[in-house]
Write an enzyme that holds these catalytic residues in place. Structure first.
Site, PDB file in Angstrom:
ATOM      1  N   ASP A  40       0.841  -1.204   0.000  1.00 56.31           N
ATOM      2  CA  ASP A  40       0.000   0.000   0.000  1.00 56.31           C
ATOM      3  C   ASP A  40       0.877   1.255   0.000  1.00 56.31           C
ATOM      4  OD1 ASP A  40       0.851  -0.190   2.608  1.00 56.31           O
ATOM      5  OD2 ASP A  40      -1.145  -0.091   3.521  1.00 56.31           O
ATOM      6  N   SER A  41       2.217   1.055  -0.027  1.00 60.72           N
ATOM      7  CA  SER A  41       3.129   2.176  -0.286  1.00 60.72           C
ATOM      8  C   SER A  41       2.876   2.746  -1.683  1.00 60.72           C
ATOM      9  CB  SER A  41       4.587   1.728  -0.153  1.00 60.72           C
ATOM     10  OG  SER A  41       4.813   0.534  -0.881  1.00 60.72           O
TER      11      SER A  41
ATOM     12  N   ASP B 163      -0.997  -6.068  -0.036  1.00 62.22           N
ATOM     13  CA  ASP B 163      -1.460  -5.428   1.198  1.00 62.22           C
ATOM     14  C   ASP B 163      -2.968  -5.231   1.161  1.00 62.22           C
ATOM     15  OD1 ASP B 163       0.676  -4.973   2.938  1.00 62.22           O
ATOM     16  OD2 ASP B 163       1.305  -3.160   1.880  1.00 62.22           O
TER      17      ASP B 163
ATOM     18  N   LYS C 260      -1.320  -9.361   2.977  1.00 71.75           N
ATOM     19  CA  LYS C 260      -0.606  -8.910   4.183  1.00 71.75           C
ATOM     20  C   LYS C 260      -1.504  -7.952   4.952  1.00 71.75           C
ATOM     21  CE  LYS C 260       3.168  -6.026   3.963  1.00 71.75           C
ATOM     22  NZ  LYS C 260       2.723  -4.826   4.692  1.00 71.75           N
TER      23      LYS C 260
ATOM     24  N   GLU D  78      -1.680  -5.505   8.677  1.00 62.49           N
ATOM     25  CA  GLU D  78      -0.908  -4.897   9.756  1.00 62.49           C
ATOM     26  C   GLU D  78      -1.603  -5.128  11.098  1.00 62.49           C
ATOM     27  OE1 GLU D  78      -0.182  -0.752   8.932  1.00 62.49           O
ATOM     28  OE2 GLU D  78       0.769  -1.192   7.010  1.00 62.49           O
TER      29      GLU D  78
ATOM     30  N   GLU E 223       8.933  -3.990  10.795  1.00 63.75           N
ATOM     31  CA  GLU E 223       9.338  -2.682  10.252  1.00 63.75           C
ATOM     32  C   GLU E 223       9.860  -1.767  11.355  1.00 63.75           C
ATOM     33  OE1 GLU E 223       6.601  -0.878   7.515  1.00 63.75           O
ATOM     34  OE2 GLU E 223       7.738   1.007   7.444  1.00 63.75           O
TER      35      GLU E 223
HETATM   36  O1  KIV Z   1       3.529  -1.060   1.664  1.00 63.37           O
HETATM   37  C1  KIV Z   1       4.709  -1.437   1.714  1.00 63.37           C
HETATM   38  O2  KIV Z   1       5.526  -1.181   0.827  1.00 63.37           O
HETATM   39  C2  KIV Z   1       5.118  -2.209   2.879  1.00 63.37           C
HETATM   40  C3  KIV Z   1       6.583  -2.412   3.074  1.00 63.37           C
HETATM   41  C4  KIV Z   1       7.172  -1.190   3.621  1.00 63.37           C
HETATM   42  C5  KIV Z   1       6.881  -3.601   3.905  1.00 63.37           C
HETATM   43  O3  KIV Z   1       4.313  -2.632   3.652  1.00 63.37           O
END
Ligand code: KIV
Length: 274
Positions: A54-55, A93, A123, A125, A192
């Protein structure tokens, strides 16, 4: 797992492969991708895991945080990535707001990701609070990766992007959360921005692999945001980012040259014309 792209001689990376890499002491290499072209390059280069992170909210959409990106947008990025991948494990994510409400909502979000993109895992969080959700997803056949330490979807609760779990209480909670996620069935956990010693202890205490970002050298693997690793982003310089290229400079110089060639009419040449 989707095999639509996989040539016969390619051995796909699976969650089991990651487990075997941990057991063999071979570090796992993971990078982010959000589009077909980069996913294809990363996959052909031999990366083990591609994270549709989600980056994307930051590096693709230009938002300050990861919060605004939507489930539909994540699915779109995952669809683009999966078309370029024949070998790597693709993890997506679940974005903020698509799983925190309850485990039923989380399941329907995860099913959409898996069905509509063909990705291999999701994934999420969080620690103890998401354990029932993790269990429900895994019971439904969806592999889940955890994410502890600095969890960017909670940035407004933390208030800063500083290193997490430096105090004993938070470090102990993180160790317990990691164990709970493992017991719930996660196949791996991203750690992280936590102290290296804590990441080493957590990694040793788990049978599943840990993947670190700003968590030191003792994790079972490492992940970076590809735009940071390749120097496409220049305004984000935490100490944990190693720049393997300066693509920003390379692109700028190339565009300057292109503009000069257009202005001088040296592009296109006769050879480049019909
Ligand atoms: O969204 C992302 O890129 C991440 C990484 C920083 C692990 O969750």
């Amino acid at each position: 797992m989707s095999t639509q792209n996989a040539p016969e001689n390619i051995v796909r990376v699976t969650t089991r492969t990651l487990q075997e890499l941990k057991q063999s002491g071979i570090p796992i290499a993971m990078l982010t991708a959000y589009d077909y072209t980069s996913a294809r390059i990363l996959d052909a280069s031999g990366i083990d895991v591609i994270l549709v992170g989600d980056s994307a909210s930051n590096v693709i959409a230009g938002h300050e945080t990861t919060l605004p990106i939507t489930l539909d947008q994540m699915i779109y990025h995952a669809q683009c990535v999966i078309r370029g991948v024949v070998r790597a494990l693709v993890v997506v994510d679940l974005p903020f707001g698509s799983y925190q409400g309850n485990s039923r909502e989380a399941l329907s979000s995860a099913i959409r990701v898996m069905k509509e993109s063909g990705a291999h895992a999701v994934k999420l969080e969080g620690g103890k609070a998401i354990v029932p959700t993790v269990e429900r997803l895994i019971e439904s056949g969806i592999p889940v990766m955890g994410h502890l330490g600095l969890t960017p979807q909670s940035i407004y609760r933390f208030g800063t992007y500083q290193v997490r779990a430096q105090e004993v209480d938070e470090a102990e909670t993180l160790k317990i959360d990691a164990k709970l996620l493992e017991e719930a069935g996660c196949f791996g956990i991203v750690l992280e921005k936590i102290p290296a010693d804590l990441a080493r202890d957590v990694s040793k205490s788990l049978a599943i692999p840990t993947i670190g970002i700003g968590a030191g050298p003792h994790c079972d693997g490492q992940v970076l945001v590809t735009h940071d690793a390749l120097g496409l982003t220049t305004d984000f310089n935490p100490r944990f980012v190693r720049r393997y290229a300066k693509l920003d400079e390379h692109i700028t110089a190339s565009v300057h040259q292109y503009i000069a060639d257009v202005r001088s009419r040296s592009f296109p040449s006769d050879d480049e014309s019909y």
